[in-house]
Design an enzyme around this catalytic site. Structure first.
Site, mmCIF file in Angstrom:
data_model
loop_
_atom_site.group_PDB
_atom_site.id
_atom_site.type_symbol
_atom_site.label_atom_id
_atom_site.label_comp_id
_atom_site.label_asym_id
_atom_site.label_seq_id
_atom_site.Cartn_x
_atom_site.Cartn_y
_atom_site.Cartn_z
ATOM 1 N N GLU A 16 97.373 75.475 20.344
ATOM 2 C CA GLU A 16 97.339 73.891 20.026
ATOM 3 C C GLU A 16 98.402 73.920 18.651
ATOM 4 O O GLU A 16 98.929 74.637 18.052
ATOM 5 C CB GLU A 16 95.908 73.469 19.608
ATOM 6 C CG GLU A 16 95.403 72.908 20.811
ATOM 7 C CD GLU A 16 95.742 71.686 21.159
ATOM 8 O OE1 GLU A 16 97.074 71.031 20.752
ATOM 9 O OE2 GLU A 16 95.370 70.876 22.188
ATOM 10 N N ARG A 110 84.483 68.253 13.735
ATOM 11 C CA ARG A 110 85.565 68.943 13.412
ATOM 12 C C ARG A 110 87.250 68.293 13.643
ATOM 13 O O ARG A 110 87.096 67.275 14.472
ATOM 14 C CB ARG A 110 85.842 70.399 14.154
ATOM 15 C CG ARG A 110 86.272 70.373 15.547
ATOM 16 C CD ARG A 110 86.494 71.672 16.088
ATOM 17 N NE ARG A 110 86.779 71.807 17.584
ATOM 18 C CZ ARG A 110 87.920 71.531 18.193
ATOM 19 N NH1 ARG A 110 88.899 71.252 17.565
ATOM 20 N NH2 ARG A 110 87.944 71.361 19.554
ATOM 21 N N ASN A 112 90.605 67.660 15.090
ATOM 22 C CA ASN A 112 91.386 68.201 16.367
ATOM 23 C C ASN A 112 93.169 68.219 16.079
ATOM 24 O O ASN A 112 93.545 68.485 15.191
ATOM 25 C CB ASN A 112 91.118 67.435 17.496
ATOM 26 C CG ASN A 112 91.516 68.258 18.700
ATOM 27 O OD1 ASN A 112 91.362 69.446 18.793
ATOM 28 N ND2 ASN A 112 91.803 67.375 19.633
ATOM 29 N N ASN A 163 93.344 63.053 19.901
ATOM 30 C CA ASN A 163 94.346 64.264 20.362
ATOM 31 C C ASN A 163 95.889 63.510 19.907
ATOM 32 O O ASN A 163 96.016 63.234 18.896
ATOM 33 C CB ASN A 163 94.148 64.346 22.008
ATOM 34 C CG ASN A 163 93.982 65.536 22.211
ATOM 35 O OD1 ASN A 163 94.582 66.655 21.553
ATOM 36 N ND2 ASN A 163 92.800 66.054 22.990
ATOM 37 N N ASP A 216 96.554 65.428 26.843
ATOM 38 C CA ASP A 216 96.192 66.197 25.550
ATOM 39 C C ASP A 216 97.029 65.825 24.526
ATOM 40 O O ASP A 216 97.636 64.697 24.369
ATOM 41 C CB ASP A 216 96.165 67.647 25.941
ATOM 42 C CG ASP A 216 95.187 68.457 25.115
ATOM 43 O OD1 ASP A 216 95.560 68.280 23.765
ATOM 44 O OD2 ASP A 216 94.392 69.276 25.325
#
Length: 314
Positions: A16, A110, A112, A163, A216
């Site tokens: 990522e 958390r 991202n 995202n 995403d």
């Protein structure tokens, strides 16, 4: 020239947050739950890893002035880390400095995705303790803005899975993905103030027939088009925000595509991160390059340089 897709790194579990450093001509990205920052330098072929203890590491952004210094996420924290020699593997048992902690009422949250705007200010979002859009812990996350002086401000709440982020060339529009909304969206924005305004939908993945695949990470090219990773569809889609239509796409040899950025000396190469998660044994056998970073060439377009972080370290 035809489009070419090639794997350029070994697979990881959950790749990522790709960031191309124009200074170093190197790609940085993360393996979230392994808590690793990776660096791939195409010219030399070197690939090195920084392991960071303390929690999931979901993005990495180099500091604009401080050598080998990076802003990363560690769980719910924004942290400053120093990688002594980025060409060599290393381990950090604790971050150099915690810049800020967020979401104190949701301790299982958390960070991202995260990225710096054209002014070098970090924007990063959080999510609840889930990564399945079909069954999320909804609206527990937020989107935050980190100013140069270290002040963190919540700019958007009731986010489920924060995202992809990008800004238009005139800096007046902010593009964003909350994955659980199955939409690519746009906000009017004031970068100087770090605020968001009117919200609208650019592309609806359900209405477009792409569900259950979902948007995403994303990046933007010099034509103002958005290149969006489509998790579950083995695709990166090129969406024109002016028309709201898909104008092009790239097919990857693995289903679960996570994020994208432009890189290379001329910023005409598209780097794509992927993951092995949610693939069964048969799928993994059929997709041996799942989890690799892919380089896509021949797209006949270029990206804009990724902004490094201007956070004051003194």
């Amino acid at each position: 020239m035809s489009v070419r897709v090639e794997a350029v790194t070994p697979p990881v579990a959950l790749g990522e947050g790709p960031h191309w450093s124009t200074k170093e001509q190197a790609l940085y990205y993360v393996d979230i739950f392994a808590q690793n920052v990776h660096r791939f330098h195409p010219a030399s072929g070197t690939h090195s890893t920084l392991h960071i203890e303390g929690g999931p590491v979901t993005f990495v952004v180099p500091h604009v002035d401080e050598l080998n210094t990076f802003v990363v996420s560690v769980g719910r924290d924004l942290a400053l880390v120093i990688w002594p020699d980025t060409a060599k593997d290393a381990t950090i048992t604790s971050p150099t400095a915690i810049i800020a902690s967020v979401d104190h009422t949701h301790e299982d949250n958390r960070f991202n995705d995260g990225k710096c705007d054209p002014l070098g200010r970090l924007w990063a979002g959080t999510m609840g303790n889930t990564d399945v859009p079909e069954n999320p812990l909804p609206y527990l996350g937020s989107l935050y803005h980190l100013a140069e002086d270290g002040k963190v401000t919540r700019v958007l709440d009731k986010v489920s899975i924060s995202n992809g982020l990008a800004w238009s060339e005139d800096r007046r529009t902010f593009y964003y993905v909350d994955t659980c909304e199955y939409k690519l969206e746009a906000f009017t924005c004031d970068l100087e103030k770090g605020t968001l305004g009117e919200r609208r939908t650019i592309y609806d993945y359900r209405a477009g027939g792409l569900y259950p695949a979902f948007p995403d990470g994303l990046t933007i090219d010099t034509q103002g088009r958005l290149w969006v990773a489509c998790f579950g569809a083995a695709k990166v889609h090129c969406i024109n925000p002016r028309s709201g239509k898909i104008e092009d796409s790239v097919t990857l040899p693995t289903d679960h595509v996570t994020s994208v950025t432009f890189g290379g000396r001329d910023l005409d190469e598209l780097y794509v991160t992927t993951t092995t998660k949610r693939l069964n044994k048969e799928q993994l056998a059929a997709q041996p390059s799942a989890g690799a970073v892919f380089r896509v060439t021949g797209l006949r377009t270029k990206g804009r340089p990724n902004a490094d972080c201007k956070f004051c370290t003194k």
